[in-house]
Design an enzyme around this catalytic site. Structure first.
Site, short mmCIF file in Angstrom:
data_model
loop_
_atom_site.label_atom_id
_atom_site.label_comp_id
_atom_site.label_asym_id
_atom_site.label_seq_id
_atom_site.Cartn_x
_atom_site.Cartn_y
_atom_site.Cartn_z
N THR A 122 4.02 1.81 -0.88
CA THR A 122 4.71 2.05 -2.15
C THR A 122 3.73 2.53 -3.22
O THR A 122 4.07 3.38 -4.04
CB THR A 122 5.42 0.77 -2.66
OG1 THR A 122 4.48 -0.31 -2.75
CG2 THR A 122 6.55 0.37 -1.73
N ALA A 138 -4.23 -0.20 12.24
CA ALA A 138 -5.63 -0.44 11.89
C ALA A 138 -6.18 -1.72 12.48
O ALA A 138 -7.38 -1.90 12.54
CB ALA A 138 -5.79 -0.48 10.37
N LYS A 171 7.74 -6.68 10.82
CA LYS A 171 7.29 -6.07 9.58
C LYS A 171 8.37 -5.21 8.91
O LYS A 171 8.44 -5.09 7.70
CB LYS A 171 6.05 -5.23 9.85
CG LYS A 171 5.44 -4.58 8.61
CD LYS A 171 4.14 -3.85 8.99
CE LYS A 171 3.52 -3.18 7.77
NZ LYS A 171 4.28 -2.01 7.32
N TRP A 221 7.47 0.21 -7.83
CA TRP A 221 8.58 -0.24 -6.98
C TRP A 221 9.89 -0.20 -7.78
O TRP A 221 10.92 0.24 -7.27
CB TRP A 221 8.32 -1.65 -6.45
CG TRP A 221 9.34 -2.09 -5.43
CD1 TRP A 221 9.29 -1.93 -4.08
CD2 TRP A 221 10.56 -2.78 -5.71
NE1 TRP A 221 10.41 -2.46 -3.49
CE2 TRP A 221 11.21 -2.99 -4.47
CE3 TRP A 221 11.19 -3.23 -6.87
CZ2 TRP A 221 12.44 -3.64 -4.36
CZ3 TRP A 221 12.42 -3.88 -6.77
CH2 TRP A 221 13.02 -4.07 -5.52
N PHE A 276 -3.52 -2.05 6.92
CA PHE A 276 -3.92 -3.44 6.69
C PHE A 276 -4.94 -3.55 5.56
O PHE A 276 -4.93 -2.74 4.64
CB PHE A 276 -4.42 -4.08 7.99
CG PHE A 276 -3.31 -4.28 9.01
CD1 PHE A 276 -2.28 -5.18 8.76
CD2 PHE A 276 -3.28 -3.56 10.18
CE1 PHE A 276 -1.25 -5.36 9.68
CE2 PHE A 276 -2.26 -3.73 11.11
CZ PHE A 276 -1.24 -4.64 10.85
N LYS A 308 0.83 -1.21 0.00
CA LYS A 308 0.00 0.00 0.00
C LYS A 308 0.86 1.26 0.00
O LYS A 308 0.60 2.20 -0.75
CB LYS A 308 -0.92 0.03 1.22
CG LYS A 308 -2.01 -1.01 1.23
CD LYS A 308 -3.00 -0.76 2.34
CE LYS A 308 -2.37 -0.69 3.72
NZ LYS A 308 -1.72 -1.95 4.12
N ARG A 333 1.00 7.57 7.53
CA ARG A 333 1.22 7.47 8.97
C ARG A 333 2.72 7.35 9.24
O ARG A 333 3.50 6.95 8.39
CB ARG A 333 0.52 6.23 9.52
CG ARG A 333 -1.00 6.27 9.44
CD ARG A 333 -1.60 4.92 9.77
NE ARG A 333 -1.18 3.91 8.81
CZ ARG A 333 -1.22 2.61 9.02
NH1 ARG A 333 -1.63 2.14 10.17
NH2 ARG A 333 -0.83 1.77 8.09
N PHE A 351 5.23 -7.93 -9.46
CA PHE A 351 6.45 -8.61 -9.06
C PHE A 351 7.03 -9.32 -10.28
O PHE A 351 6.26 -9.79 -11.14
CB PHE A 351 6.18 -9.66 -7.98
CG PHE A 351 6.04 -9.11 -6.58
CD1 PHE A 351 6.99 -9.39 -5.61
CD2 PHE A 351 4.95 -8.33 -6.23
CE1 PHE A 351 6.86 -8.89 -4.32
CE2 PHE A 351 4.81 -7.83 -4.95
CZ PHE A 351 5.78 -8.11 -3.99
#
Length: 555
Positions: free
Chosen positions: A72, A272, A104, A408, A300, A70, A93, A380
């Protein structure tokens, strides 16, 4: 290159230049070094008469170990909108130290889609989290101090609801006994710690509209109850003034930039899964006055983050989002389709099709809020054309387009198609936002509404004690508050191992907490905890300083 190497190689512009491009005068920037600054409150107040830009939410399917991306996507989309000539900002955030040193990792984006300075943002940054921790624990200390000096308010020490906080994962502090050591150490009682991002003070910081509103809300925190169950407020302890002093600078949003110099507010940090999961209202409102497009995220999956963004933040702040981006990856959908992480490299169209049940559930849910959606596939290497076509076929049944994004690897250029689609959705003007439930609905019915309409539970198991507590809060004037459900982010259920789109389950409510100052009621479900623990091999083991004194191992 690793994320940290890319961030270190960034050619950052002076923060005065980033602010100047937004029309922020030098005297309104409170610099923290050369590459980050806070925005002074007088300037924020001066923005009140300006029109609002367009608010775009980025959310995702349920998270998996394969990753979704999210943050990125927020960064890549913001950079892509700038490339299209739009005046764009992003709002994120602040990362918590808990995940950074736990499992994480950081939360500043990745690859060519990052906000910088990455190391500062992921660690102490401008000290906002430390200020929240200090203000919260000052109130905790004042509660115990009041009891020690005679307890004139009649606090029942068995009914102290306000726990202490720490911005580090430490399971040993979840439940403690404090006040041991004799009369000089106060009265022994049971207590505990939450992580700072679960603090009501953090929620208040992120939902307050200005410093005066912050102080008012702090005073409305219910810290304990008396023997007759009547509430004791932070204002009864005369704590809100000192707490506001500690938060005076923290309430001002932090300005940084992306690798492509798109302005970014990074401010506030509730999770969240255990809190409401959105950056501050102050930052979002300021960004909407400064830019034509503001891209933000909710934590999330959409069942937690987007629902709380809509039902708590937008409801309370009067925000009207114009579009939503739902992020998914081929790899994550394969995991939802039953593929083990070690086998994700192999093409498996059937698994993608099975996993699309999770994506479809989120699309159904988002449609209930009246905001148009586009699906972004965070690309990816190894994603096959057939797998992507399977996703597009799923979203097409909902009248939703799918866009493949390569931000990315390519930065903003890799998200231009997504930006074009977002602009077209916004310009079509089809958004008619409405929250899921009305303010007047009883609290338990609000919990049941989210459980049934978003999670697809058959029912809620709350128990007589919890139902009685909710009724008591309604009688005391809190029945109009929204609900904030704390549960595992990995499933629609309270069982983190149930992926996909399960139905036919009961949502167990273990505990409810009144966050009167923040303005919502928290329902804690299943085994979710408000103080995480470290994993078997925490990220902290690999973090240190290299021979040149630079941070190594942060990701």
């Amino acid at each position: 290159m690793s994320d940290i190497e890319i961030a270190r190689a960034a050619q950052k512009r002076p923060i005065s230049e980033i602010g100047g491009a937004l029309g922020i005068p030098p005297e309104a920037l409170l610099p923290y070094g050369h590459d980050k600054a806070k925005i002074a409150e007088p300037f924020l107040r001066s923005l009140a008469g300006r029109p609002d830009g367009n608010l775009v939410l980025v959310t995702a399917i349920n998270p998996t170990p394969a990753g979704e991306g999210k943050t990125t996507t927020v960064v890549g989309l913001g950079d892509a909108l700038q490339r299209l000539g739009k005046r764009a900002m992003i709002c994120l955030r602040e990362p918590s130290l808990g995940p950074c040193f736990g499992l994480k990792g950081g939360a500043a984006g990745g690859g060519r889609a990052q906000v910088v300075p990455m190391e500062d943002i992921n660690l102490h940054f401008t000290g906002d989290f430390h200020a929240v921790t200090a203000a919260h624990n000052l109130l905790s200390a004042m509660i115990d101090n009041h009891i020690h000096w005679g307890n004139a308010l009649g606090i029942d020490i068995r009914r102290i609801d306000f726990r202490r906080v720490l911005d580090v994962n430490d399971r040993a502090l979840r439940d403690i006994v404090c006040g041991l050591g004799g009369p000089g150490s106060g009265y022994p009682r049971q207590g505990g710690f939450d992580i700072t991002v679960a603090s009501e003070v953090m929620a208040i910081l992120c939902l307050a509209t200005d410093l005066a509103d912050l102080e008012r809300r702090l005073g409305e925190i219910v810290v304990a109850r008396r023997a007759d169950r009547s509430p004791v407020f932070a204002s009864d302890l005369k704590a809100e003034g000192a707490m506001s002093v500690l938060l005076r600078e923290a309430v001002q949003p932090n300005l940084v930039q992306t690798l492509e110099h798109t302005p970014a507010f990074v401010h506030g940090g509730p999770f969240a899964n255990i809190a409401h999961g959105c950056n501050s209202v102050i930052a979002t409102r300021a960004a909407l006055k400064l830019a034509d497009y503001v891209v933000t995220e909710a934590g999330f999956g959409a069942d937690l983050g987007a629902e709380k963004f809509f039902d708590i933040k937008c409801r309370k702040a009067g925000l009207n989002p114009a579009a939503t981006v739902l992020v998914a990856t081929v790899r994550a959908l394969k995991m939802n389709g039953g593929v083990a992480k070690r086998d994700l490299a192999s093409e498996d169209v059937a698994a993608v099709e099975r996993g699309c049940a999770n994506l479809a559930r989120h699309l159904e849910n988002l449609a209930q809020f009246g905001v148009p959606v586009v699906v972004a596939i965070n690309h990816f290497d190894g994603d096959s054309a057939a797998e992507i076509e399977a996703i597009a076929a799923c979203t097409a049944t909902f009248g939703v387009e799918t866009v493949v994004c390569r931000h990315w690897a390519e930065g903003g250029q890799g998200a231009v198609e997504l930006a074009e689609k977002v602009v077209s959705l916004v310009e079509a003007g089809t958004a008619h936002f409405a929250p899921l439930y009305p303010d007047a609905m009883p609290l338990l019915e609000k919990i049941e509404t989210v459980a049934k309409r978003i999670y697809r539970a058959d029912a809620v198991d709350a128990g007589a004690r919890i139902e009685a507590r909710l009724k008591d809060w309604e009688q005391r004037g809190y029945g109009n508050l929204p609900v904030c459900i704390a549960k595992t982010p990995y499933s629609f259920t309270a069982d983190p191992n149930r992926g996909g789109a399960p139905t036919g389950f009961i949502l167990p409510i273990r505990e409810v907490r009144l966050s009167a100052g923040a303005g919502f009621v928290v329902a804690i479900c299943g085994d979710v905890t408000t103080m995480p623990g470290l994993p078997r091999v925490p990220a902290a083991e690999a973090i240190g300083l290299d021979a040149e004194g630079r941070i190594d191992g942060l990701f």
